[in-house]
Design an enzyme around this catalytic site. Structure first.
Site, mmCIF file in Angstrom:
data_model
loop_
_atom_site.group_PDB
_atom_site.id
_atom_site.type_symbol
_atom_site.label_atom_id
_atom_site.label_comp_id
_atom_site.label_asym_id
_atom_site.label_seq_id
_atom_site.Cartn_x
_atom_site.Cartn_y
_atom_site.Cartn_z
ATOM 1 N N HIS A 43 0.857 -1.188 0.000
ATOM 2 C CA HIS A 43 0.000 0.000 0.000
ATOM 3 C C HIS A 43 0.889 1.234 0.000
ATOM 4 C CE1 HIS A 43 1.134 -0.471 4.204
ATOM 5 N NE2 HIS A 43 1.039 0.850 4.251
ATOM 6 N N HIS A 125 6.030 5.931 -0.802
ATOM 7 C CA HIS A 125 6.715 4.662 -1.063
ATOM 8 C C HIS A 125 5.813 3.501 -0.669
ATOM 9 C CE1 HIS A 125 7.369 5.340 3.204
ATOM 10 N NE2 HIS A 125 7.486 4.028 3.321
#
Length: 183
Positions: A43, A125
């Site tokens: 995620h 990220h």
């Protein structure tokens, strides 16, 4: 018993998770990091809330946010932590104004209802590994061997409130999904 932690994140399409997982396999086989993130847990975090007893007020705010869906492009693997022994291995995304705008909206909604959030600059990220485990020092030359040749694009279509379950895999459970507006 561990208290549950919560965070808001962009979910990733299954095809994107499969792509990242395929590129992770050679690193996993080398055993270079102690822990690998389960592919279903990939995620992109927007706001980490920590433990919370009442999520109603923040959910009300975030559900009322309006933001269109948008495209993101995966970039390269990178690390956080000490240069010779990183604590986090991640897959990045190319800079995108829409991502930063959405993150600012979600972050602001969380702060408005009283959550104390991380003050570090947003560094988008997808965490894929934790804790360098090799006897030798980490180098960027080592990481360059595994960099993907292409840069696939995916569409961010929803913000998800996740709950952590450290004692199981996958360890993140989607509690509430907030769709972004379709174009």
């Amino acid at each position: 018993m561990l208290k549950a932690h919560y965070f808001f994140a962009l979910s990733l399409p299954e095809g994107t998770k499969e792509y990242i997982n395929a590129y992770m396999e050679p690193m996993r086989l080398e055993g270079s990091f102690k822990k690998w993130v389960h592919p279903e847990d990939y995620h992109l975090t927007l706001a980490f809330l920590g433990s919370a007893d009442d999520l109603g007020p923040v959910m009300d705010k975030v559900e009322r946010l309006t933001h269109p869906s948008f495209s993101l492009t995966l970039s390269r693997f990178g690390t956080f932590g000490k240069g010779d022994s990183p604590r986090i291995l991640w897959m990045g995304v190319e800079p995108a104004g829409m991502l930063h705008r959405l993150r600012n909206l979600v972050y602001g909604a969380c702060e408005e209802v009283g959550f104390q959030l991380d003050l570090r600059p947003f560094s988008p990220h997808i965490t894929v590994g934790r804790k360098w485990s090799e006897e030798y020092s980490f180098t960027h030359e080592w990481l360059d061997r595994f960099q993907p040749a292409d840069r696939p694009t995916f569409t961010a279509t929803e913000v998800v409130l996740y709950q952590t379950h450290p004692d199981r895999l996958p360890k993140y459970e989607a509690v509430q999904t907030i769709p972004l507006q379709t174009n």
